[in-house]
Scaffold this motif. Structure first.
Motif, PDB file in Angstrom:
ATOM      1  N   LEU A  59      34.784  33.411  48.147  1.00 44.80           N
ATOM      2  CA  LEU A  59      35.050  34.837  47.973  1.00 44.80           C
ATOM      3  C   LEU A  59      35.705  35.463  49.202  1.00 44.80           C
ATOM      4  CD1 LEU A  59      31.808  35.883  46.061  1.00 44.80           C
ATOM      5  CD2 LEU A  59      34.078  35.407  45.124  1.00 44.80           C
ATOM      6  N   HIS A  60      35.939  34.640  50.225  1.00 40.03           N
ATOM      7  CA  HIS A  60      36.644  35.059  51.432  1.00 40.03           C
ATOM      8  C   HIS A  60      37.982  34.312  51.538  1.00 40.03           C
ATOM      9  CE1 HIS A  60      32.561  36.353  52.348  1.00 40.03           C
ATOM     10  NE2 HIS A  60      33.007  37.047  53.366  1.00 40.03           N
ATOM     11  N   ALA A  64      41.405  35.150  46.935  1.00 37.80           N
ATOM     12  CA  ALA A  64      40.467  36.233  46.608  1.00 37.80           C
ATOM     13  C   ALA A  64      40.915  37.533  47.267  1.00 37.80           C
ATOM     14  CB  ALA A  64      39.054  35.862  47.049  1.00 37.80           C
ATOM     15  N   ILE A  65      41.376  37.461  48.502  1.00 36.42           N
ATOM     16  CA  ILE A  65      41.811  38.661  49.218  1.00 36.42           C
ATOM     17  C   ILE A  65      43.028  39.285  48.527  1.00 36.42           C
ATOM     18  CG2 ILE A  65      42.736  39.528  51.405  1.00 36.42           C
ATOM     19  CD1 ILE A  65      40.893  37.380  52.773  1.00 36.42           C
ATOM     20  N   ILE A  66      43.935  38.449  48.041  1.00 31.71           N
ATOM     21  CA  ILE A  66      45.085  38.958  47.293  1.00 31.71           C
ATOM     22  C   ILE A  66      44.605  39.688  46.032  1.00 31.71           C
ATOM     23  CG2 ILE A  66      47.079  38.256  45.901  1.00 31.71           C
ATOM     24  CD1 ILE A  66      47.507  36.021  48.055  1.00 31.71           C
ATOM     25  N   ILE A  67      43.624  39.119  45.362  1.00 28.60           N
ATOM     26  CA  ILE A  67      43.058  39.764  44.167  1.00 28.60           C
ATOM     27  C   ILE A  67      42.438  41.113  44.531  1.00 28.60           C
ATOM     28  CG2 ILE A  67      41.254  39.581  42.394  1.00 28.60           C
ATOM     29  CD1 ILE A  67      41.881  36.511  42.413  1.00 28.60           C
ATOM     30  N   TYR A  68      41.763  41.185  45.685  1.00 36.23           N
ATOM     31  CA  TYR A  68      41.161  42.449  46.111  1.00 36.23           C
ATOM     32  C   TYR A  68      42.249  43.516  46.306  1.00 36.23           C
ATOM     33  CZ  TYR A  68      37.260  39.286  47.153  1.00 36.23           C
ATOM     34  OH  TYR A  68      36.278  38.327  47.084  1.00 36.23           O
ATOM     35  N   PHE A  69      43.409  43.119  46.843  1.00 34.38           N
ATOM     36  CA  PHE A  69      44.512  44.068  47.010  1.00 34.38           C
ATOM     37  C   PHE A  69      45.089  44.484  45.660  1.00 34.38           C
ATOM     38  CE2 PHE A  69      44.517  42.897  51.499  1.00 34.38           C
ATOM     39  CZ  PHE A  69      44.821  44.122  52.091  1.00 34.38           C
ATOM     40  N   ILE A  70      45.165  43.555  44.722  1.00 34.92           N
ATOM     41  CA  ILE A  70      45.649  43.895  43.379  1.00 34.92           C
ATOM     42  C   ILE A  70      44.723  44.909  42.715  1.00 34.92           C
ATOM     43  CG2 ILE A  70      46.026  42.947  41.056  1.00 34.92           C
ATOM     44  CD1 ILE A  70      47.041  40.372  42.480  1.00 34.92           C
ATOM     45  N   LEU A  71      43.415  44.790  42.969  1.00 30.89           N
ATOM     46  CA  LEU A  71      42.444  45.726  42.386  1.00 30.89           C
ATOM     47  C   LEU A  71      42.678  47.174  42.831  1.00 30.89           C
ATOM     48  CD1 LEU A  71      39.110  43.701  42.594  1.00 30.89           C
ATOM     49  CD2 LEU A  71      40.372  44.338  40.529  1.00 30.89           C
ATOM     50  N   LEU A  72      43.376  47.351  43.945  1.00 31.21           N
ATOM     51  CA  LEU A  72      43.687  48.716  44.407  1.00 31.21           C
ATOM     52  C   LEU A  72      44.503  49.497  43.379  1.00 31.21           C
ATOM     53  CD1 LEU A  72      44.652  48.075  48.127  1.00 31.21           C
ATOM     54  CD2 LEU A  72      42.632  49.290  47.308  1.00 31.21           C
TER      55      LEU A  72
END
Length: 98
Positions: A59-60, A64-72
């Motif tokens: 999850l790090h 995963a980080i790219i997905i977190y940015f997409i969630l924005l």
């Protein structure tokens, strides 16, 4: 210890400045994103002070980080995404400080 405190303080400041109308709720949601650290439980050893979490735990991971940015881009997921990105940024900083 400072690292853990920053995981509470930075989301609090972000919530206060950008979500003032719902600062407490936004802060609690961002704090809940610390559940992302559950992926540390599958590592051996669970805690290694010399290990960088970024790129090591699932999850790090960079994906995963790219997905977190997409969630924005999704308004209903934005506060969660911000909490996750703040978490990753703090973990990244921790990788390069002694």
């Amino acid at each position: 210890m400072i690292h853990i405190l920053l995981h509470f303080i930075v989301p609090a400041l972000f919530s206060f400045f950008f979500y003032r109308h719902m600062a407490t709720k936004a802060w609690l949601i961002m704090i809940a994103t610390m559940m992302v650290d559950l992926d540390h439980l599958i590592a051996t050893p669970i805690y290694d002070p010399n290990r960088c979490s970024i790129g090591f735990h699932p999850l790090h991971s960079y994906i995963a980080i790219i997905i977190y940015f997409i969630l924005l881009y999704f308004p209903k997921a934005r506060i969660v995404a911000i909490g996750l990105i703040i978490h990753m940024a703090l973990d990244f900083i921790d990788c390069y400080t002694f």
